[in-house]
Design an enzyme around this catalytic site. Structure first.
Site, short mmCIF file in Angstrom:
data_model
loop_
_atom_site.label_atom_id
_atom_site.label_comp_id
_atom_site.label_asym_id
_atom_site.label_seq_id
_atom_site.Cartn_x
_atom_site.Cartn_y
_atom_site.Cartn_z
CD GLN A 93 -2.51 1.60 2.49
OE1 GLN A 93 -1.83 2.18 3.32
NE2 GLN A 93 -3.78 1.27 2.69
CE1 TYR A 164 -3.68 9.57 7.50
CE2 TYR A 164 -5.76 8.57 6.83
CZ TYR A 164 -4.78 8.76 7.79
OH TYR A 164 -4.88 8.15 9.01
N GLY A 313 -8.16 -5.69 9.58
CA GLY A 313 -6.97 -5.14 10.20
C GLY A 313 -6.82 -5.61 11.63
NE ARG A 314 -10.38 -2.04 14.32
CZ ARG A 314 -11.49 -1.36 14.59
NH1 ARG A 314 -11.57 -0.65 15.70
NH2 ARG A 314 -12.51 -1.38 13.76
CB CYS A 337 -10.52 -7.50 17.47
SG CYS A 337 -10.35 -5.71 17.56
CB CYS A 356 -3.13 -6.58 19.96
SG CYS A 356 -4.82 -7.19 20.07
CE LYS A 424 -17.54 -1.25 26.25
NZ LYS A 424 -16.84 -0.74 27.45
#
Length: 637
Positions: A93, A164, A313-314, A337, A356, A424
Site C-alpha cells: 500500500q 489524507y 486489520g485489527r 478483537c 494489541c 458493547k
C-alpha cells in the site's frame, strides 16, 4: 463458506477472501521485527497482506509507515519470498503523503493540497504543494512501487482515502487550488490519475492496481465533503482507468471513528453502506473493511454482494491465525478483537509501535514467544479477568501446573461488566475465547473461591499471579451514601438494581457515561454529575471519544460537569454548582466514582512468597495493561 473461496484481482488469484489491510505499525523499515509481524499473518492464513509504505518522508517527515529504499529492499524481499511460501500474496500500500500537519526537517510549515487551515478555526495554514513538489511525490511513488515489484510484490494499493493527502486533492473541502490540480472534478482527480498512469506506463496494464478511497465522508456535502454521487463517479472513472479493484472505506478525520469503528459500532459498519452502492455500479472486485474479522459479518457481506473481499486489520492483530482457525472449524478458539483501538491506532498515534490489547505478542513476534519450560512450576492465579485468564493460558502453554481462583460465579472480572451494555456486547467474544482455552488446556478454575492470605499460603504455589482487579469506590463521607436508593454502576450493568424512571449517575467517566447511555436507551431519564470541568475527564482515545460523545447526545441524558455531590436524599440529591446549592430530582443514585485496587492481600504477602501483582489490582486501567502485565509475569517465571 463464501469467505473461504478463492477470488481474482485482475490476473492475481487469492486463496480466500480474508485480506490483511494496511495499518501503519511503526515497526521500522522491514527489519526483522517488522518482517516477523507481517509473516505471522501470512502464516495464519491471510490470502494477502498489505504493507503500509510512505513514498517519501521529505514532505511530512517521519510517519508510522515503513519506507522502501535500497537499504530496506533486502528485508522487504525476504518478507515477500517467505510470505509466498505460505501461499500468501503481498500488496504494497503506497501512501503518497499524509497531509495532516507533519513536516520534514528543514520545512517551515506542513504542506498539503491547499493552503487551508490545519484544522477548523486554526490561524495556522498549510503550505500549498508546488507543482514541482507534486511531481517529486509522484516520482517517489513510482520509485517505491518499482522496487516492490522487483522484490516480487504481487500488487499495489494506492492510498487515497480518509482525508489524507491524496483525498485532500480529490475533495472540495480541502482543495481550493486554482491550477490544473484544483477546481473541476477532472482537476481534483489529476493527482491520483497521474500516479495510476505512471505505474501502468512502467509496470504494464496487468500489474494489479487497487485504489483505496472514500466514496462518501458521511458529512455535509454542502460543506465540501464527498457525497455518494461523486463517490460513484470516482468508481466509474477508476474502472475506466484500468485499475483492478476498489477498496472502499468511510469517513475522514472529522468523523474519524468511522474509519476504525470502536466497540460501540455493533451494527454493520458504514463502510458497507458505501460498498453496497459501489458494487452496483462497477464490475471490479470490491474490498471493504470494518469489524469484518467477525466471521458472520464478513460472510453476510459477501453473500449479500456488498463486497467481494473482507479487508481485516485489527482482528489480524488480535489473532494472526484466525483464517486458519476458520478453515479448521475451530472458530471457538479465535481470540477476538475487542475494538478498543488502544493497542493499535492509539499507540501508533503516540509514536509507539503497534501492539494489541488482547494479544501480547503483536509487534513482538519472535521476541515474546512462550517457550516450553524445563522446570515446571506450581502456579496459582488469583482472578479470572482478562489478565488472570491470559496468565493462566500462557503459563499452561509454557508447561506449568496452573490453577485459577475466581471470587465470582463468572469469568471476566470488570471487563464482564463492561460488556453488558448492548452497544458493547461484541466484547463478550473474547471472554468466550478464554473459556474455550481454559477448557481446551484443562486449566483448573474454581469459581466462587474467595482468596485469603491463609488459603494462598496453604496452597504452597511456586508462583502466585495476583490479578484480583478493583472494587467500586463508595466514599463513606457522603451523607446518604448507604441509603436504599443508592446502587453501583456494576450492579446496574449486571441488572441487579431496582431503578425508577429518573436516575442520577455520580461520576461522568467512561463507566458512568456508558451506564447512562444504556439506561437512556431503556427510557430512563438520566442526569450525569461530574466534579471535573468536563464529562469524560480521563484520557480516552479520540476515535472512541468522538463516537461516545455522539451517543451522549441522547435526549434522555443531562450532563452536569463542575458539579459536586453533597448529599443523597429520598427523591433527590443535593449538589454544588458554581458555589450554589441545587437539588436534582431522582428516584435512584448510581455510583460510578471509579475503582480502587483490590491489593490488600497482595501487600500482606509480597514479602512472604513469590507473588506478582498485575492489572487493576495495581491501579484501575485498561484491558491492555492487565493482559500485557500478566503475560510478562509468565515470561519471568
Amino acid at each position: 463458506m463464501k469467505v473461504l473461496e478463492s477470488i481474482k484481482i485482475g490476473k492475481l488469484e487469492l486463496k480466500n477472501r480474508f485480506v490483511m489491510v494496511a495499518m501503519g505499525p511503526e515497526l521500522g523499515d522491514f527489519d526483522s521485527r517488522a518482517v516477523d509481524y507481517y509473516l505471522a499473518r501470512a502464516k495464519g492464513g491471510a490470502s494477502m497482506i498489505m504493507t503500509t509504505v510512505i513514498a517519501t518522508e521529505a514532505i511530512d517527515g517521519h510517519s508510522p509507515a515503513s519506507t522502501l529504499t535500497e537499504e530496506s529492499y533486502i528485508g522487504f524481499k525476504n518478507m515477500v519470498d517467505r510470505a509466498h511460501e505460505y501461499g500468501c500474496k503481498v500488496c504494497i500500500q503506497i501512501m503518497p503523503g499524509i497531509g495532516l500537519g507533519g513536516k520534514a526537517e528543514g520545512r517551515e510549515k506542513p504542506a498539503s493540497a491547499s493552503a487551508i487551515p490545519l484544522y477548523p478555526g486554526s490561524e495556522y495554514t498549510f503550505d500549498e504543494l508546488t507543482k514541482e513538489e507534486i511531481k517529486f511525490i509522484q516520482g517517489e511513488v513510482l520509485r517505491t512501487v518499482k522496487l516492490a515489484e522487483k522484490a516480487g510484490a504481487d500488487a499495489v494499493e494506492v492510498h487515497a482515502y480518509g482525508g489524507y493527502l491524496t483525498d485532500k486533492f480529490m475533495t472540495k473541502k480541502w482543495n481550493i487550488r486554482t491550477d490544473e490540480y484544483g477546481g473541476s472534478f477532472e482537476n481534483r482527480m489529476r493527482f491520483l490519475n497521474e500516479i495510476i498512469d505512471n505505474i501502468k506506463n512502467d509496470l504494464g496494464d496487468d500489474f494489479p492496481i487497487i485504489v483505496k478511497y472514500t466514496p462518501q465522508h458521511f458529512l455535509p456535502v454542502e460543506a465540501g465533503y464527498r457525497g455518494i454521487d461523486e463517490g460513484i463517479e470516482i468508481a466509474k472513472m477508476l474502472e475506466k482507468k484500468g485499475v483492478h479493484a476498489l477498496h472502499v472505506d468511510a469517513g475522514c478525520h472529522d468523523n474519524w471513528y468511522m474509519a476504525m469503528p470502536p466497540i460501540y459500532q455493533q451494527e454493520m459498519v458504514p463502510q458497507m453502506l458505501s460498498s453496497r452502492i459501489i458494487k452496483e455500479v462497477t464490475t471490479l472486485p470490491v474490498i471493504s473493511n470494518g469489524h469484518l474479522g467477525d466471521i458472520g459479518k464478513a460472510e453476510t457481506a459477501i453473500k449479500n454482494n456488498w463486497i467481494d473481499i473482507a479487508g481485516v486489520g485489527r482482528e489480524f492483530l488480535a489473532d494472526p491465525d484466525f483464517p486458519n482457525k476458520v478453515i479448521a472449524n475451530k472458530t471457538n478458539e479465535i481470540r477476538n478483537c475487542i475494538y478498543c483501538n488502544e493497542g493499535c491506532i492509539a499507540r501508533v498515534c503516540e509514536g509507539k509501535s503497534i501492539n494489541c490489547a488482547v494479544n501480547p505478542t503483536t509487534g513482538y513476534e519472535g521476541i515474546k514467544d512462550i517457550k516450553a519450560t524445563e522446570a515446571p512450576k506450581r502456579v496459582l492465579v488469583i482472578g479470572a479477568g482478562p489478565g488472570g485468564c491470559q496468565a493462566a493460558i500462557a503459563a499452561t502453554q509454557a508447561g506449568h501446573d496452573v490453577e485459577i481462583w475466581e471470587k465470582n460465579e463468572y469469568l471476566g472480572g470488570n471487563f464482564y461488566n463492561a460488556c453488558m451494555p448492548p452497544f458493547k456486547r461484541d466484547g463478550e467474544k473474547v471472554l468466550n475465547y478464554y473459556r474455550t482455552m481454559i477448557e481446551t488446556l484443562n486449566i483448573r478454575i474454581k469459581y466462587c473461591m474467595e482468596a485469603t492470605e491463609e488459603k494462598i499460603l496453604n496452597y504452597n504455589a511456586d508462583k502466585v499471579i495476583y490479578a484480583a482487579g478493583a472494587n467500586p469506590i463508595k466514599p463513606g463521607s457522603i451523607q446518604g451514601i448507604n441509603n436504599s436508593n443508592v446502587t453501583t454502576a456494576v450492579d446496574v450493568l449486571q441488572n441487579k438494581a431496582l431503578l425508577g424512571d429518573e436516575v442520577a449517575i455520580i461520576g461522568g467517566g467512561l463507566v458512568g457515561c456508558e451506564t447512562a447511555i444504556m439506561l437512556a436507551n431503556r427510557g430512563k431519564k438520566v442526569t450525569i454529575v461530574e466534579m471535573a470541568s468536563k464529562i469524560l475527564p480521563e484520557p480516552i482515545f479520540i476515535q472512541n471519544l468522538m463516537m461516545l460523545n455522539q451517543m451522549l447526545k441522547h435526549p434522555n441524558i443531562t450532563t452536569k460537569p463542575s458539579c459536586k455531590l453533597l448529599s443523597i436524599n429520598d427523591g433527590f440529591i443535593n449538589v454544588e454548582v458554581d458555589g450554589n446549592n441545587e437539588d436534582i430530582k431522582c428516584d435512584n443514585v448510581v455510583l460510578a466514582m471509579g475503582f480502587s485496587p483490590n491489593d490488600s492481600i497482595f501487600n500482606s504477602l509480597k514479602d512472604k512468597i513469590d507473588i506478582v501483582n498485575v492489572g487493576d489490582s495495581i491501579r484501575a486501567r485498561k484491558v491492555l495493561n492487565a493482559v500485557h502485565e500478566a503475560y510478562d509475569a509468565v515470561l519471568s517465571i
